[in-house]
Design an enzyme around this catalytic site. Structure first.
Site, PDB file in Angstrom:
ATOM      1  N   HIS A 412       1.769  14.288   0.853  1.00  0.00           N
ATOM      2  CA  HIS A 412       1.975  13.436   2.028  1.00  0.00           C
ATOM      3  C   HIS A 412       0.710  13.308   2.858  1.00  0.00           C
ATOM      4  CE1 HIS A 412       3.208  12.655   6.252  1.00  0.00           C
ATOM      5  NE2 HIS A 412       4.017  11.792   5.692  1.00  0.00           N
ATOM      6  N   CYS A 730       1.624   1.689  -8.406  1.00  0.00           N
ATOM      7  CA  CYS A 730       1.298   1.920  -6.998  1.00  0.00           C
ATOM      8  C   CYS A 730       0.826   3.337  -6.724  1.00  0.00           C
ATOM      9  CB  CYS A 730       2.493   1.572  -6.103  1.00  0.00           C
ATOM     10  SG  CYS A 730       3.985   2.504  -6.468  1.00  0.00           S
TER      11      CYS A 730
END
Length: 791
Positions: A412, A730
């Site tokens: 993250h 992606c």
């Protein structure tokens, strides 16, 4: 008549002390005209008294007070709606005839004073609270350029009044503590400069506080495109003491805003032979610097000015001048800018980690071990923590850099930092020492996130001598590619910033950013307390920002893909979320959408998408279904979407995130329900190799280039293409590994979506690879694949 009671005053009747009478802009123009020997286009200003007279006569104060009652400026949808109603209420009222007549007469007299009948003018809004040393309202209200005729001027004055209630002006006043009904507005009617070049200048370096030089920015045409950031202006640095030019950076400019001969303005292409030219002569640069010195000396503080060079006589004019607010407030009271913290040239390494997001910065460390202390984090600090999560994003956006104990290149902290453009180092524990236990809280450090190193202290880099006058021409070319290059984006506030990048659209918009940055509450909790519209409105507003900034390029938004542990962190989440032993492989993605416990929340997401497409008219929005484990789930989810008015069609595409092996193995069956796939290489690699990508112990096994992963990807492309479906990717692998990018293009990938900081690199890399493939086909001597990529 006393100034305070006058409806209209000429510039030479005004002084800077008259802010309460004519606003910051008008009073400053009066001060320059009356007391500073610099060229200023002449004009007049309507006063705050005239503004209040108009509002009192028409009963607008009561109407506006009722409209803004209970307004929450942090609710962007409500803010936009209320402000639009207020502006319309103002425009619906007729200006009192005596005020109209006074403005028309002054406009006629202005023409007589300058020897022009019906002259072209600029009508500039000037608020009574703007351009103060501790609060700048610059740019919050509107300006109208190149207008003429008494009736038009009267109409523009009223539009200025209405612009006192733009969304940004109302938001800014609220945050600065100004009462909306106490602030009044003046309209400065100023002779129009027919600018062939225009721009801004400062008497202080606004980035560092250094006041030894004057900084000038200039571009072809009217100055609005410089202020708005539409073009990259030339930069000129002038020594304040000697007015000698220290440095010149000449930037290419392909468009400009110009005045039309019959009124109004238009955008035109800059002729090719002018695009790389210097916008100002050296003599004009020095003239502007002399003006800046006079203005600063008169005002006694750092100044922010706008200027223009008239195409008719090449004369330089000062169009506006206001105190520079940041450094004036910080340091001017104490003399020169405060001395910078003492630097060092010694390089003492504190910790090392993985270079997740490149960049070099220095600053003060703030170690946060418990999420409950996130609110203590201040703008410009360096965040040091064990690992970040989605609800940390507001703090991350304030950070100068981020350093974590754990995580890899796809965690993250890494993904978000790259998107925000923040230097980031992760996984320090895997490289020897954990940052949170090794870096003391509050010390100064230097972050080299390009190489993954944290140094003690603020390191000073030796600076090479620069030529006295350095001219740099910046013009970057990006060749067209058959492989579309999309961009990953989460934070809607960054859409405008990144819209100028040479990408073909947004390949992955992460909805989770909107939840953690704007909504903060669990959707089922909001349904329970009777506020489901908050989900729809806030999601739609965030999505709108991105779609509008990117239009007409496509935007593919991924429906929510929080894990249960992350949903639980939202307000009210404890009541609705299970405690799962492995949230990463638990109740997430598609499995939520049709679940009776969550379906009503998913419908709100669908309603937000429909609102953006139908109410806002942004048909460039498409969607993506994440973490869909089997074909039955895909069928159920697409049916719910269709029931909500989101059926696949020529201008609405539904993509499937291909991140689970079953998506690859059963692609021939998934094809029936989707228009294409976006390979989520992070999760796909993890699930193909059975390797936790965030686990330092096994991170050396995790590699998107593994043959098993590449075979899976090539198989998906072949099966998808047989049914006319497209395939994108992606993950970050294409921008990190050139050989992986080559593999994808040779395999026939339709598009690649990468982080903003790698769009340019990937665009050029893809072009090189495609050209190499064409050359190989022509010569028949290209490199052969040495591995069997078929399964």
């Amino acid at each position: 008549m006393e100034k305070e009671k006058a409806f209209l005053l000429w510039f030479d009747q005004l002084e800077r002390k008259d802010v309460a009478i004519a606003g910051g802009k008008s009073s400053s123009l009066g001060e320059l005209t009356s007391h500073v020997d610099v060229p200023v286009p002449y004009g007049f200003a309507t006063t705050a008294c005239a503004y209040r007279y108009f509002f009192e006569k028409t009963g607008l104060y009561e109407k506006i007070k009722a409209l803004i009652a209970g307004l929450d400026v942090d609710n962007s949808a409500q803010l936009r709606e209320v402000c639009a109603k207020v502006r319309q209420a103002i425009m619906d009222e007729e200006m009192p005839q005596d005020l109209q007549d006074m403005i028309a007469q002054a406009y006629k007299e202005l023409g007589e004073k300058v020897g022009q009948a019906d002259p072209f003018v600029a009508v500039r809004s000037s608020a009574t609270a703007e351009d103060l040393p501790d609060a700048s309202f610059a740019g919050q209200q509107d300006t109208y350029l190149n207008v003429k005729g008494a009736e038009t001027i009267v109409a523009k004055v009223k539009e200025c009044y209405a612009s006192c209630f733009t969304d940004r002006a109302v938001y800014y006043r609220e945050k600065q503590g100004f009462d909306h009904l106490d602030v009044a507005l003046s309209a400065a009617v100023q002779m129009m400069v027919f600018s062939k070049a225009a721009g801004v200048m400062f008497t202080v370096n606004v980035a560092t506080g250094d006041d030894k030089n004057i900084l000038i920015e200039g571009a072809w045409g009217l100055g609005e495109y410089v202020v708005q950031g539409t073009v990259t202006p030339d930069n000129y640095t002038v020594n304040k003491a000697t007015c000698e030019i220290v440095e010149k950076n000449v930037n290419a400019q392909d468009i400009k805003l110009i005045r039309k001969a019959d009124g109004d303005c238009e955008e035109v292409v800059v002729p090719l032979d002018e695009q790389n030219e210097q916008k100002l002569t050296d003599e004009q640069i020095k003239q502007l610097a002399e003006c800046a010195k006079k203005i600063e000396a008169h005002y006694g503080c750092y100044m922010d000015m706008e200027w223009g060079v008239d195409e008719r006589d090449n004369k330089v004019y000062i169009l506006q001048a206001r105190p520079e607010t940041v450094w004036s407030r910080r340091n001017k009271e104490n003399g020169a800018p405060k001395e910078e913290k003492k630097g060092t040239t010694d390089r003492k390494v504190i910790v090392k980690g993985l270079p997740a997001s490149p960049g070099n910065v220095a600053g003060r460390v703030h170690v946060i071990l418990d999420p409950s202390h996130i609110d203590e984090f201040k703008e410009g600090e360096i965040l040091v923590t064990e690992m970040t999560a989605p609800d940390w994003v507001p703090a991350m956006k304030k950070a100068k850099a981020i350093v974590t104990d754990s995580g890899g290149m796809t965690c993250h902290a890494s993904i978000v930092s790259r998107e925000l453009g923040i230097p980031c180092i992760v996984g320090t524990k895997s490289r020897g020492e954990a940052a949170t236990t090794t870096i003391p809280d509050g010390i100064d450090v230097t972050i080299d996130a390009t190489h993954g190193v944290v140094y003690e202290g603020i390191i000073e880099e030796p600076k090479a001598e620069q030529p006295a006058q350095q001219v740099v021409a910046a013009a970057e070319y990006f060749p067209p590619t058959g492989t579309k290059i999309y961009m990953n984006l989460g934070d809607p506030e960054l859409a405008e910033k990144y819209a100028t990048l040479p990408c073909d659209g947004i390949g992955l918009m992460r909805e989770e950013f909107i939840w953690t940055t704007y909504i903060h509450e669990h959707p089922l909790y909001l349904i329970k307390i009777g506020q489901p519209e908050k989900v729809v409105d806030q999601l739609a507003e965030g999505i709108r920002q991105v779609c509008q900034a990117m239009a007409p390029r496509p935007v593919t938004m991924r429906f929510s893909d929080f894990k249960s542990s992350e949903y639980r962190d939202l307000k009210g989440g404890d009541e609705f979320e299970p405690n799962e032993p492995s949230a990463l492989l638990g109740w997430r993605g598609a499995s939520r959408y049709y679940d009776p416990k969550y379906i009503e929340a998913f419908k709100l997401e669908c309603m937000a998408v429909r609102k953006v497409r139908e109410e806002f008219g942004l048909k460039n929005l498409n969607v993506m279904i994440p973490f869909c484990r089997n074909v039955e789930e895909c069928e159920k989810v697409t049916k719910i979407m269709a029931d909500c008015g989101l059926s696949r069609g020529k201008d609405f595409k539904v993509w499937l995130m291909a991140e689970i092996p079953s998506n690859i193995i059963l692609a021939d069956q998934f094809n029936k329900f989707v228009d294409g796939y976006s390979i989520g290489s992070n999760d796909l690699t993890m699930l193909v190799l059975g390797c936790d990508r965030d686990n330092d112990t096994v991170s050396h096994i995790y590699d998107e280039r593994n043959l098993a992963v590449r075979r899976a990807i090539r198989h998906l492309i072949e099966v998808a293409h047989k049914d006319g479906k497209t395939v994108s990717i992606c993950g970050q692998a294409p921008s990190v590994y050139p050989e992986f990018c080559e593999f994808l293009i040779k395999s026939g990938i339709d598009s690649m979506s990468v982080n903003p900081d790698t769009v340019k690199f990937t665009k050029k890399l893809a072009a090189q690879i495609e050209q190499r493939i064409m050359m190989d086909a022509l010569t028949g001597k290209g490199r052969q694949e040495v591995e069997d990529l078929n399964w």
